[in-house]
Design an enzyme around this catalytic site. Structure first.
Site, PDB file in Angstrom:
ATOM      1  N   ARG A 248     -39.083  29.761  15.396  1.00  0.00           N
ATOM      2  CA  ARG A 248     -39.806  30.983  15.787  1.00  0.00           C
ATOM      3  C   ARG A 248     -40.856  31.243  14.717  1.00  0.00           C
ATOM      4  NH1 ARG A 248     -37.624  34.687  12.363  1.00  0.00           N
ATOM      5  NH2 ARG A 248     -35.357  34.711  12.176  1.00  0.00           N
ATOM      6  N   HIS A 252     -37.798  37.719  13.184  1.00  0.00           N
ATOM      7  CA  HIS A 252     -36.815  37.831  14.261  1.00  0.00           C
ATOM      8  C   HIS A 252     -37.216  38.891  15.291  1.00  0.00           C
ATOM      9  CE1 HIS A 252     -33.014  38.253  16.358  1.00  0.00           C
ATOM     10  NE2 HIS A 252     -33.032  39.535  16.072  1.00  0.00           N
ATOM     11  N   TYR A 261     -36.338  35.772   3.546  1.00  0.00           N
ATOM     12  CA  TYR A 261     -35.421  34.628   3.694  1.00  0.00           C
ATOM     13  C   TYR A 261     -36.103  33.313   4.112  1.00  0.00           C
ATOM     14  CZ  TYR A 261     -35.655  36.061   8.620  1.00  0.00           C
ATOM     15  OH  TYR A 261     -36.096  36.402   9.867  1.00  0.00           O
TER      16      TYR A 261
HETATM   17  C1  LIG Z   1     -22.133  39.623  19.194  1.00  0.00           C
HETATM   18  C2  LIG Z   1     -23.362  40.006  18.396  1.00  0.00           C
HETATM   19  N1  LIG Z   1     -23.378  39.821  17.071  1.00  0.00           N
HETATM   20  C3  LIG Z   1     -24.483  40.122  16.366  1.00  0.00           C
HETATM   21  C4  LIG Z   1     -25.609  40.624  17.000  1.00  0.00           C
HETATM   22  C5  LIG Z   1     -26.857  40.961  16.204  1.00  0.00           C
HETATM   23  N2  LIG Z   1     -27.860  39.942  16.482  1.00  0.00           N
HETATM   24  C6  LIG Z   1     -28.857  40.162  17.371  1.00  0.00           C
HETATM   25  S1  LIG Z   1     -29.842  38.866  17.533  1.00  0.00           S
HETATM   26  C7  LIG Z   1     -28.999  37.965  16.409  1.00  0.00           C
HETATM   27  C8  LIG Z   1     -29.440  36.591  16.013  1.00  0.00           C
HETATM   28  C9  LIG Z   1     -29.096  35.564  17.013  1.00  0.00           C
HETATM   29  O1  LIG Z   1     -29.657  34.366  16.606  1.00  0.00           O
HETATM   30  P1  LIG Z   1     -29.879  33.163  17.583  1.00  0.00           P
HETATM   31  O2  LIG Z   1     -28.795  33.136  18.604  1.00  0.00           O
HETATM   32  O3  LIG Z   1     -30.058  31.953  16.746  1.00  0.00           O
HETATM   33  O4  LIG Z   1     -31.218  33.504  18.350  1.00  0.00           O
HETATM   34  P2  LIG Z   1     -32.689  33.690  17.761  1.00  0.00           P
HETATM   35  O5  LIG Z   1     -32.860  35.171  17.557  1.00  0.00           O
HETATM   36  O6  LIG Z   1     -32.774  32.926  16.484  1.00  0.00           O
HETATM   37  O7  LIG Z   1     -33.614  33.175  18.791  1.00  0.00           O
HETATM   38  C10 LIG Z   1     -27.922  38.695  15.908  1.00  0.00           C
HETATM   39  C11 LIG Z   1     -26.978  38.201  14.888  1.00  0.00           C
HETATM   40  C12 LIG Z   1     -25.541  40.810  18.407  1.00  0.00           C
HETATM   41  N3  LIG Z   1     -26.575  41.267  19.093  1.00  0.00           N
HETATM   42  N4  LIG Z   1     -24.411  40.480  19.062  1.00  0.00           N
END
Ligand SMILES: Cc1ncc(C[n+]2csc(CCOP(=O)(O)OP(=O)(O)O)c2C)c(N)n1
Length: 334
Positions: A248, A252, A261
């Site tokens: 990305r 985020h 980071y």
């Molecule tokens: C069960 C849960 N844990 C934590 C979160 C907080 N959270 C939202 S997005 C995210 C990152 C997810 O990363 P990834 O699946 O790699 O997708 P990316 O955002 O990198 O595309 C987190 C930890 C959440 N929404 N749901």
């Protein structure tokens, strides 16, 4: 040295150009929402910038309105490839009354569209995957020629929902494809702190079906891998896990400061491989695109996003008395 011929997997020139247009449209929508958020006109944004090849390449192999699509919040290019319009996307962003996702109630980027069979996810990551598996089970039980696709990021592979979905789909040999957009971060947590393996795809072995890793910035490579997976699912051969390695390019979300980071050198190195710049170049080398037709597509996309922004900004918000609709029972209690 002669250049290796690009494998277009049987796609016609018009389809290649359509793929490019979807990628550019998704990019323009991500950029527009980021700008509007900074102007205080919208709430939070999750940019899909950098993921367009993984998203368009995979969604392009599906039958819109027939197959069931369970995207996650970064999947704006999946949504527009299946058929959502800039107006659909921006109505959700501006929380307008006529928003097809939720009537202006859900967070933006929780894409859904009933007739296109795009199913809304919830905010907890990976919870869309058990739903995708359920849709695949229904299609199998009803003997329908429909498959389901569940999208997620690499961070989502650390959840129970992800593993339970993979296991159940493997046991039942369901017509489902799991697409993992592996961008190396779950917000600030790098992949090496989440798992002691390099590739997510090998986890599919533990659930009894194939997993493949593909260059997620190469739209045609993703399309090729997805087409194989879709063929397997339609033929009753069960699930596939596709891991599309990508990056990305933005933080985020609009509430994140990625300088804490990620090094700027890392971001710049991946920016040099931006799929939205690379694919037009590839199409030009193939003789499918030239400077004029590229400009035409860009102009059309920008016009579409400008017109949708102007239109949706003027549209009404949900009426106040409907605020609790779908939350509490409406009307008199007997
Ligand atoms: C069960 C849960 N844990 C934590 C979160 C907080 N959270 C939202 S997005 C995210 C990152 C997810 O990363 P990834 O699946 O790699 O997708 P990316 O955002 O990198 O595309 C987190 C930890 C959440 N929404 N749901």
């Amino acid at each position: 040295m002669t250049k290796e011929a690009v494998n277009t997997h049987g796609l016609a020139k018009e389809q290649l150009l359509q793929m490019l247009e979807k990628m550019l449209l998704a990019r323009a929508l991500s950029v527009r929402q980021r700008m509007l958020q900074r102007m205080g006109k919208g709430p939070m944004t999750f940019s899909g910038e950098g993921h367009e090849a993984a998203q368009v390449g995979s969604a392009f192999a599906l039958k819109p309105g027939v197959d069931w699509v369970f995207p996650y919040y970064r999947d704006v290019a999946v949504a527009v490839t299946i058929g959502m319009t800039p107006v659909d996307i921006l109505r959700a962003f501006f929380a307008r009354r006529d928003d097809i996702n939720s009537g202006g109630r859900n967070m933006p980027s929780h894409f859904s569209h009933p007739s296109l069979r795009i199913v809304s996810g919830s905010a907890p990551i990976a919870t869309q995957l058990p739903h995708a598996v359920g849709a695949a089970l229904a299609a199998k039980l009803r003997k329908l020629d429909e498959i389901a696709v569940g999208y997620s990021g690499d961070g989502s592979t650390s959840t129970g929902d992800w593993h339970e979905s993979m296991n159940f789909a493997g046991v039942q040999r369901l017509p489902v494809v799991f697409v993992c957009e592996h961008n190396n971060y779950a917000i600030s947590v790098p992949w090496r702190k989440q798992a002691a393996i390099e590739n997510v795809s090998i986890r599919a072995q533990g659930y009894g079906f194939p997993g493949v890793t593909v260059d997620g910035n190469d739209v045609l490579a993703v399309y090729g891998a997805m087409s194989e997976a879709v063929k397997r699912a339609r033929a009753g051969e069960g699930p596939t896990l596709i891991e599309a390695k990508t990056y990305r390019l933005m933080p985020h979300s609009s509430d994140d400061d990625d300088r804490r980071y990620r090094t700027r050198e890392e971001v710049e190195a991946w920016s040099a491989k931006d799929p939205v710049a690379e694919f037009p170049q590839q199409l030009k080398e193939m003789g499918v695109l030239n400077d004029n037709s590229e400009k035409e597509i860009n102009d059309r996309v920008n016009h579409e996003v400008d017109a949708a922004t102007d239109q949706v900004e003027q549209e009404p918000q949900p009426e106040a008395p409907t605020a609790l609709r779908h939350v509490l029972v409406e009307g008199e209690r007997s």
